[in-house]
Design a protein around this motif. Structure first.
Motif, short mmCIF file in Angstrom:
data_model
loop_
_atom_site.label_atom_id
_atom_site.label_comp_id
_atom_site.label_asym_id
_atom_site.label_seq_id
_atom_site.Cartn_x
_atom_site.Cartn_y
_atom_site.Cartn_z
N TYR A 37 0.86 -1.17 0.00
CA TYR A 37 0.00 0.00 0.00
C TYR A 37 0.90 1.23 0.00
CZ TYR A 37 -4.03 -2.90 1.23
OH TYR A 37 -5.05 -3.85 1.21
N GLN A 39 0.89 5.71 0.83
CA GLN A 39 0.16 6.81 1.44
C GLN A 39 0.93 8.11 1.28
OE1 GLN A 39 -0.70 6.28 5.63
NE2 GLN A 39 -2.53 7.54 5.47
N GLN A 44 -5.74 9.00 2.21
CA GLN A 44 -5.90 7.64 2.70
C GLN A 44 -4.87 6.72 2.10
OE1 GLN A 44 -10.00 6.46 1.89
NE2 GLN A 44 -10.49 6.72 4.05
N ARG A 45 -4.54 5.70 2.85
CA ARG A 45 -3.64 4.67 2.35
C ARG A 45 -4.37 3.91 1.24
NH1 ARG A 45 -0.41 1.38 6.88
NH2 ARG A 45 -0.07 3.56 7.46
N GLU A 46 -3.66 3.64 0.14
CA GLU A 46 -4.29 2.97 -0.99
C GLU A 46 -3.52 1.72 -1.39
OE1 GLU A 46 -4.32 5.51 -4.44
OE2 GLU A 46 -2.15 5.42 -4.68
#
Length: 122
Positions: A37, A39, A44-46
């Protein structure tokens, strides 16, 4: 207890490549999934990419064709090969793992590494 440790981040020019590594250690019975992920501050963390025990691999649309996730199950390690990097790939990249620490299903937990910074800039 399980720990995830990332390495391989750094500064790279646009169009360049980096390879991130994530090693899982501790009390591990089975790794259901490992993934990456990212960020950016204030966002937001993606999900970037994930690899599941059943062989399913998922990528964010923005990295398809440029990033490749792979795993070395014998070493509890996941890799993220990032090619043709762009400035908008700049972020802190986090390793994620869905891991069983025993043969009991309730031992399943999700873990995060501390993150590694990737900066794409000329």
């Amino acid at each position: 207890q399980v720990q995830l440790a990332e390495s391989g981040g750094g500064l790279v020019q646009p169009g360049g490549s980096l390879r991130l590594s994530c090693v899982a250690s501790g009390t591990i019975y089975s790794i259901y999934s490992m993934g990456w992920y990212r960020q950016i501050p204030g966002k937001q963390r993606e999900l970037v990419a994930s690899s599941a025990i059943d062989g399913r691999i998922d990528y964010a649309d923005s990295v398809k064709g440029r990033f490749t996730i792979s795993r070395d199950n014998s070493k509890n390690t996941a890799f993220l090969q990032m090619n043709n990097l762009r400035p908008d790939d700049t972020a802190t990249y986090y390793c994620h793992g869905g891991i069983l620490s025993s043969h009991y299903s309730d031992s399943y937990a999700e873990y995060w590494g501390r993150g590694t910074q990737v900066t794409v800039s000329s």
